[in-house]
Structure formats: structure tokens, C-alpha cells
Design a protein around this motif. Sequence first.
Motif, short mmCIF file in Angstrom:
data_model
loop_
_atom_site.label_atom_id
_atom_site.label_comp_id
_atom_site.label_asym_id
_atom_site.label_seq_id
_atom_site.Cartn_x
_atom_site.Cartn_y
_atom_site.Cartn_z
N GLN A 101 -16.62 36.88 6.66
CA GLN A 101 -16.27 35.94 5.47
C GLN A 101 -15.09 35.35 5.42
O GLN A 101 -14.96 34.16 5.11
CB GLN A 101 -16.20 37.22 4.11
CG GLN A 101 -17.42 37.57 3.70
CD GLN A 101 -17.25 38.54 2.69
OE1 GLN A 101 -16.92 38.14 1.52
NE2 GLN A 101 -17.14 39.88 2.97
N LEU A 102 -13.93 35.93 6.17
CA LEU A 102 -12.77 35.15 6.40
C LEU A 102 -13.00 33.81 7.08
O LEU A 102 -12.38 32.75 6.58
CB LEU A 102 -11.91 35.99 6.94
CG LEU A 102 -10.31 35.45 7.34
CD1 LEU A 102 -9.85 35.05 6.42
CD2 LEU A 102 -9.52 36.44 8.30
N ASN A 103 -13.47 33.91 8.29
CA ASN A 103 -13.74 32.79 9.17
C ASN A 103 -14.64 31.62 8.28
O ASN A 103 -14.47 30.44 8.61
CB ASN A 103 -14.42 32.94 10.25
CG ASN A 103 -13.55 33.79 11.22
OD1 ASN A 103 -12.01 33.17 11.16
ND2 ASN A 103 -13.86 34.57 12.12
N TYR A 104 -15.63 31.98 7.63
CA TYR A 104 -16.40 31.18 6.93
C TYR A 104 -15.55 30.61 5.73
O TYR A 104 -15.87 29.31 5.42
CB TYR A 104 -17.65 32.08 6.24
CG TYR A 104 -18.76 31.05 5.70
CD1 TYR A 104 -19.85 30.66 6.40
CD2 TYR A 104 -18.87 30.66 4.46
CE1 TYR A 104 -20.88 29.72 5.95
CE2 TYR A 104 -19.75 29.76 3.64
CZ TYR A 104 -20.73 29.48 4.52
OH TYR A 104 -21.61 28.61 4.16
N PHE A 105 -14.82 31.45 5.03
CA PHE A 105 -14.16 30.74 3.98
C PHE A 105 -13.03 29.76 4.29
O PHE A 105 -12.79 28.69 3.76
CB PHE A 105 -13.26 31.85 3.20
CG PHE A 105 -14.13 32.98 2.57
CD1 PHE A 105 -15.59 32.53 2.26
CD2 PHE A 105 -13.66 34.00 1.88
CE1 PHE A 105 -16.38 33.56 1.40
CE2 PHE A 105 -14.45 34.93 1.12
CZ PHE A 105 -15.85 34.63 1.03
N LEU A 106 -12.56 30.18 5.60
CA LEU A 106 -11.70 29.11 6.19
C LEU A 106 -12.11 27.92 6.74
O LEU A 106 -12.04 26.78 6.32
CB LEU A 106 -10.87 29.64 7.63
CG LEU A 106 -9.68 30.82 7.14
CD1 LEU A 106 -9.69 31.60 8.38
CD2 LEU A 106 -8.45 30.12 6.76
N GLU A 107 -13.21 28.15 7.39
CA GLU A 107 -14.22 26.99 7.67
C GLU A 107 -14.58 26.04 6.62
O GLU A 107 -14.65 24.73 6.59
CB GLU A 107 -15.47 27.30 8.40
CG GLU A 107 -16.53 26.24 8.76
CD GLU A 107 -17.86 26.69 9.37
OE1 GLU A 107 -17.83 27.12 10.67
OE2 GLU A 107 -18.51 26.97 8.61
N GLU A 112 -7.33 28.21 3.09
CA GLU A 112 -6.35 27.40 3.97
C GLU A 112 -5.23 28.09 4.66
O GLU A 112 -4.56 28.60 3.65
CB GLU A 112 -5.93 26.25 2.97
CG GLU A 112 -5.38 25.14 4.00
CD GLU A 112 -4.73 23.86 3.18
OE1 GLU A 112 -3.92 23.14 3.69
OE2 GLU A 112 -4.80 23.93 1.91
N ALA A 113 -5.00 28.16 5.75
CA ALA A 113 -4.02 28.73 6.45
C ALA A 113 -2.78 27.52 6.60
O ALA A 113 -3.09 26.49 7.20
CB ALA A 113 -4.23 29.13 7.68
N ARG A 114 -1.72 27.73 5.87
CA ARG A 114 -0.56 27.07 5.84
C ARG A 114 0.50 27.74 6.52
O ARG A 114 0.51 28.92 6.45
CB ARG A 114 -0.21 26.70 4.57
CG ARG A 114 -1.20 25.85 3.63
CD ARG A 114 -0.79 25.44 2.31
NE ARG A 114 -1.84 24.86 1.74
CZ ARG A 114 -1.72 24.56 0.27
NH1 ARG A 114 -0.59 25.00 -0.35
NH2 ARG A 114 -2.85 24.12 -0.34
N PRO A 115 1.56 26.89 6.84
CA PRO A 115 2.95 27.72 7.58
C PRO A 115 3.41 28.83 6.63
O PRO A 115 3.97 29.78 7.14
CB PRO A 115 3.88 26.91 7.79
CG PRO A 115 2.94 25.51 8.12
CD PRO A 115 1.88 25.78 6.84
#
Length: 188
Positions: A101-107, A112-115
Motif C-alpha cells: 500500500q505504501l509503495n502504491y500510494f507513493l507511486e 509524497e516523500a519530502r525532505p
Amino acid sequence: GPLGPSGGFNGTLWHEVGHYLGVDRDVKGRSVNSDALEENSSAFEEMKADLVSLYLGKALRERGFYDDTTLRELYASGIQRVLQLVRPRRDQPYQTMQLMQLNYFLEQGLLEARPDGLHIHYAKYQDVVGRLLREVLALQRSGDKAASDRFIEKYTRWDESLHGAMAARMRAQQRYRYTLVRYAALGE
């Protein structure tokens, strides 16, 4: 913050309801809970139930079951649930489906992974969760083990610079990992 008390409770409640919804047999008549996708069955069934609980959020908000705050809490707890403290092993169905789920949500841009950390794009929540739920239901219905293996392979990727760094930050923020309970009545 958005992680209020109701999010986890409602997520669990509708997760359990979610087990009774959707596909119960594949196109060959095999149970989706055990036979159809073999050792992958549990991960997909647990993911389906998670996604049902999140997908129902919008409809339940429209019917007054949730207000804006409790819906946001449900959505936030749905994201908190998929964050992993360590890279899951393939034989751990819950952790495997959470990483998927995490990877699908990111894709898909829901996350969104931000600094400065992970950001949730709430406006995309319903659409992205609905898309993943449709994919999971289609895999369960097809009973295609090879397709389920490919899906798991694609969505369980672990990048130390992303996943490892997030896990390390979460572990560093954990104050207490275990609780020791003593019972006075038992003379402890």
C-alpha cells in the motif's frame, strides 16, 4: 493533529466488515482466502479489508457516520498503518500488504516523500484507494498466482534511502517499545 482516537477504531471496525465484502471465489471457484493465490492469499485479503475501510470513508461521510474530523482521522490512521519500522519478510502477510500500500500510494501521488517528511494529498485519497482496491479485487477474482507474484514483487520494493530512512526516523521517535505490566494482586 489528524491522528485522533477514532481513526484506528473505525479503521479496524470497517476492516473487519471489509472481509465480508468483495470476491469470495475466483473464476475457477476456489476460495480467495486460501486456495486461489496460494501463499499470497492472506496478504491480498488483508489488503482488501484495509482498502474497503478506507474506501468507504467518503460514502460514510456523506451519510453522516463520519464528520470531517473523524474522516481525516481515518485517513491519517490508514497511512500510519502502512509505515514500516523494518523491512518486512515475504512470509509476513500484514507487513507485506502494508508495504505494498505504501509503495502504491507513493507511486500514485497520494503520498509524497519530502525532505521534511511524508505528506498526504487528501484530495487524491478516494481515487487512489479505489484504484488499488479494484486491482486487488481483480487479482483475487482471476486467481492468477503468477500475476499476484508480479504485483507483490513490484510493490514490495524497499529502497534504503527512502524506506530505510523513514523506518530509522520512526524507530528514533519511539520512546518505549515494550510495556512491562505488573499485577499487584498476583504478588508481582
